[in-house]
Scaffold this motif. Structure first.
Motif, PDB file in Angstrom:
ATOM      1  N   ALA A   1       4.886  -0.793  -0.680  1.00  0.00           N
ATOM      2  CA  ALA A   1       5.576  -2.036  -1.026  1.00  0.00           C
ATOM      3  C   ALA A   1       6.909  -2.112  -0.297  1.00  0.00           C
ATOM      4  O   ALA A   1       7.378  -3.199   0.053  1.00  0.00           O
TER       5      ALA A   1
ATOM      6  N   PHE B   1      13.885  -0.959  -8.686  1.00  0.00           N
ATOM      7  CA  PHE B   1      13.878   0.181  -7.789  1.00  0.00           C
ATOM      8  C   PHE B   1      14.676  -0.199  -6.540  1.00  0.00           C
ATOM      9  O   PHE B   1      14.690  -1.380  -6.148  1.00  0.00           O
TER      10      PHE B   1
ATOM     11  N   ALA C   1      14.274  -0.160  -3.510  1.00  0.00           N
ATOM     12  CA  ALA C   1      13.607  -0.842  -2.390  1.00  0.00           C
ATOM     13  C   ALA C   1      13.835  -2.352  -2.411  1.00  0.00           C
ATOM     14  O   ALA C   1      13.841  -2.993  -1.350  1.00  0.00           O
ATOM     15  N   SER C   2      14.036  -2.928  -3.614  1.00  0.00           N
ATOM     16  CA  SER C   2      14.245  -4.382  -3.713  1.00  0.00           C
ATOM     17  C   SER C   2      15.503  -4.819  -2.970  1.00  0.00           C
ATOM     18  O   SER C   2      15.603  -5.963  -2.530  1.00  0.00           O
TER      19      SER C   2
ATOM     20  N   HIS D   1       5.317  -4.531 -10.017  1.00  0.00           N
ATOM     21  CA  HIS D   1       4.848  -4.175 -11.360  1.00  0.00           C
ATOM     22  C   HIS D   1       3.781  -5.133 -11.872  1.00  0.00           C
ATOM     23  O   HIS D   1       3.306  -4.949 -12.989  1.00  0.00           O
TER      24      HIS D   1
ATOM     25  N   TYR E   1      15.739   0.803 -15.182  1.00  0.00           N
ATOM     26  CA  TYR E   1      16.145   1.530 -14.010  1.00  0.00           C
ATOM     27  C   TYR E   1      17.628   1.844 -14.093  1.00  0.00           C
ATOM     28  O   TYR E   1      18.378   1.071 -14.697  1.00  0.00           O
TER      29      TYR E   1
END
Ligand SMILES: *Cc1c(COP(=O)(O)O)cnc(C)c1O
Length: 385
Positions: free
Chosen positions: A54, A80, A82-83, A161, A329
Motif C-alpha cells: 500500500a 500509519f 505511510a499516509s 483498513h 496509532y
C-alpha cells in the motif's frame, strides 16, 4: 499468545499459490490482471493497479495525481506513517487535520475550518487530501468531496483498513467520491497477499499513469516508442517510475482471499457483536457500531480506556495472560522524524487524547469463541472496580 490480528489462510489459498509455482509465470503473468479484475468486480471501481505494498500504491497515486516538490498533502495524525510519507517521497510538504473524537476518522469540521483559515490567510492550500478509513469505518466522503470541489484539491483514500467496507451503497474502493483509493494486503489487514497493495480509480488517464509508474515509467504505446517501427522488443521509458510490481504468486493468493471475503467479514461482525455485548457494562468507550449509512470492514476493534495509566495497565494485564493487544496509532506528527519537520505534541489534541487511551483488542476471522471469551474475561477482571 492470542495476537491482535492475523491472516486466515484456507486450503484454497494454498492450492492457488501452488498452482502458480507450477505455472509458466511467477511474475508478469496472467494472475495480476485477474486479481485486478476481481478487485474491480468487488468494488465497482473501473480500474485497479496491483503493487507490492500500500505504501508503493500511495506513492505512485500521489505522483499520478500530480503532486510535485513544493506541493502540499494533508492527512490525519491517527494513521500509519505511510499516509504522510507518500507526500514526502514526492518532495511535497505535509500537514495534518485532526480527527473526530467519536469516529476517530478525519473531522470534516476541522478540515472545513482549516481550509477556510488557510484560504483567508492567503496560505498554501493542499493539492491532495488523504483521508484514512480508520479501523475500516468509512470517512464522510460526500462531505470531503464537496470541500474538494470547493477548494480544488484531489482526494486519495487510504483504504488500507477498509477492504469490504461500504458507504451510502458504494463499496469503499469504488472511488464514488475520490480520485484514487488504496488498499493494503499486509497479513494483519482484511485480505492478504503477503506484502501487497492496490490503487483503484474510475479515471482511465490516472490508471495509465499508475500502471506506467509501477513498471519503471515504461510505455509500449506507439507514440511513446520514439520510432515509426513497432517491433516487439521496443518500449519507451517516458517517466521516472519504479519496480513496484506485484508477483503472480501474491496475486493468486489475493484473488483466492477475496473470494472468502464475505465469509471472513461475517466472522468479524460476529466477533464485534460479541464484544459490544460483553463489554457494555465495563468502564470503557466501545467503538461506534455500523448504522444504515455505512458498513465498516472491522479491521480493528478499538476500546478507549480514558487515560494512559489505565491503557498501560490493561495492555500489560492482557499480555501477562497471553493476550496480544496493540495501539493504533501513535500520532504521526509525534514521531521523531516528524518532530524534526517542526510538528510536535500539542498540535493535534484530539488525536493525542485518543492515542493515550486507545487499545485494539484481538479481532480476526480465526479468533475462536473460547479465545474471545478469554479476552473478555481477562478484560472484565482487569477493569473490575
Ligand atoms: C498498513 C497501512 C499502510 C501501509 O500498508 P503496506 O501494505 O504495509 O505498505 C498504509 N496506511 C495504513 C492506514 C495502514 O494501516
Amino acid at each position: 499468545m492470542i495476537p491482535y490480528g492475523r491472516q486466515t489462510i484456507t486450503q484454497a489459498d494454498i492450492d492457488a499459490v501452488l498452482g502458480v509455482l507450477q505455472s509458466d509465470f511467477l511474475t508478469q503473468g496472467p494472475r495480476v490482471p485477474a486479481f485486478e479484475a476481481a478487485l474491480c468486480e468487488h468494488t465497482s471501481a473501473l480500474y485497479a493497479t496491483a503493487v507490492n505494498s500500500a505504501t508503493s500504491a500511495l506513492h505512485i497515486a500521489c505522483l499520478a495525481l500530480g503532486l510535485k516538490p513544493g506541493g502540499l498533502l494533508w492527512t490525519v495524525p491517527n494513521s500509519f506513517v505511510a499516509s504522510a510519507n507518500c507526500g514526502l517521497y514526492c518532495g511535497a510538504k505535509i500537514d495534518f487535520v485532526d480527527i473526530d473524537p467519536q469516529t476517530y476518522n478525519l473531522s470534516v469540521e476541522a478540515l472545513s475550518e482549516k481550509l477556510a483559515r488557510t484560504k483567508a490567510a492567503g496560505d498554501q492550500l493542499p493539492d491532495i487530501l488523504v483521508p484514512v478509513h480508520f479501523a475500516g469505518r468509512p470517512c464522510d466522503m460526500p462531505a470531503i468531496a464537496a470541500l474538494a470541489a470547493e477548494y480544488g484539491f484531489k482526494v486519495l483514500e487510504d483504504a488500507s483498513h477498509a477492504v469490504g467496507a461500504s458507504l451510502g451503497g458504494h463499496r469503499v474502493g469504488a472511488c464514488a467520491h475520490s480520485d484514487i483509493a488504496v488498499f493494503s494486503f499486509h497479513p494483519v489487514k482484511i485480505v492478504t497477499t503477503g506484502e501487497g497493495g492496490a490503487a483503484l480509480t474510475r479515471c482511465p488517464a490516472l490508471d495509465e499513469r499508475l500502471k506506467q509508474l509501477r513498471t519503471h515509467g515504461i510505455s509500449r504505446k506507439p507514440e511513446h516508442l520514439g520510432s515509426d517501427h513497432t517491433d516487439p522488443w521496443l518500449f519507451g521509458q517516458v517517466d521516472l517510475g519504479f519496480n513496484y510490481r506485484m508477483t503472480d504468486l501474491a496475486a493468486a493468493l489475493g484473488r483466492s482471499q477475496l473470494e472468502a471475503l464475505p465469509l471472513m467479514h461475517q466472522r468479524r461482525l460476529e466477533i464485534v457483536e460479541r464484544y459490544a455485548e460483553a463489554l457494555a457494562d465495563l468502564s470503557l468507550q466501545r467503538p461506534l457500531l455500523d448504522d444504515q449509512r455505512f458498513a465498516s470492514a472491522w479491521h480493528l476493534y478499538v476500546i478507549h480506556l480514558g487515560t494512559e495509566e489505565r491503557r498501560r495497565a490493561v495492555f500489560h494485564g492482557l499480555r501477562d495472560e497471553g493476550i496480544g493487544s496493540q495501539v493504533h496509532y501513535i500520532p504521526i506528527h509525534t514521531h521523531p522524524f516528524f518532530r524534526a519537520l517542526g510538528f510536535g505534541w500539542g498540535d493535534f489534541p484530539v488525536s493525542e487524547a485518543y492515542y493515550r487511551g486507545a487499545l485494539s483488542l484481538p479481532l480476526y476471522p480465526g479468533l475462536a469463541a473460547e479465545q474471545q471469551a478469554k479476552v473478555i474475561d481477562c478484560l472484565t477482571r482487569l477493569l473490575a472496580p
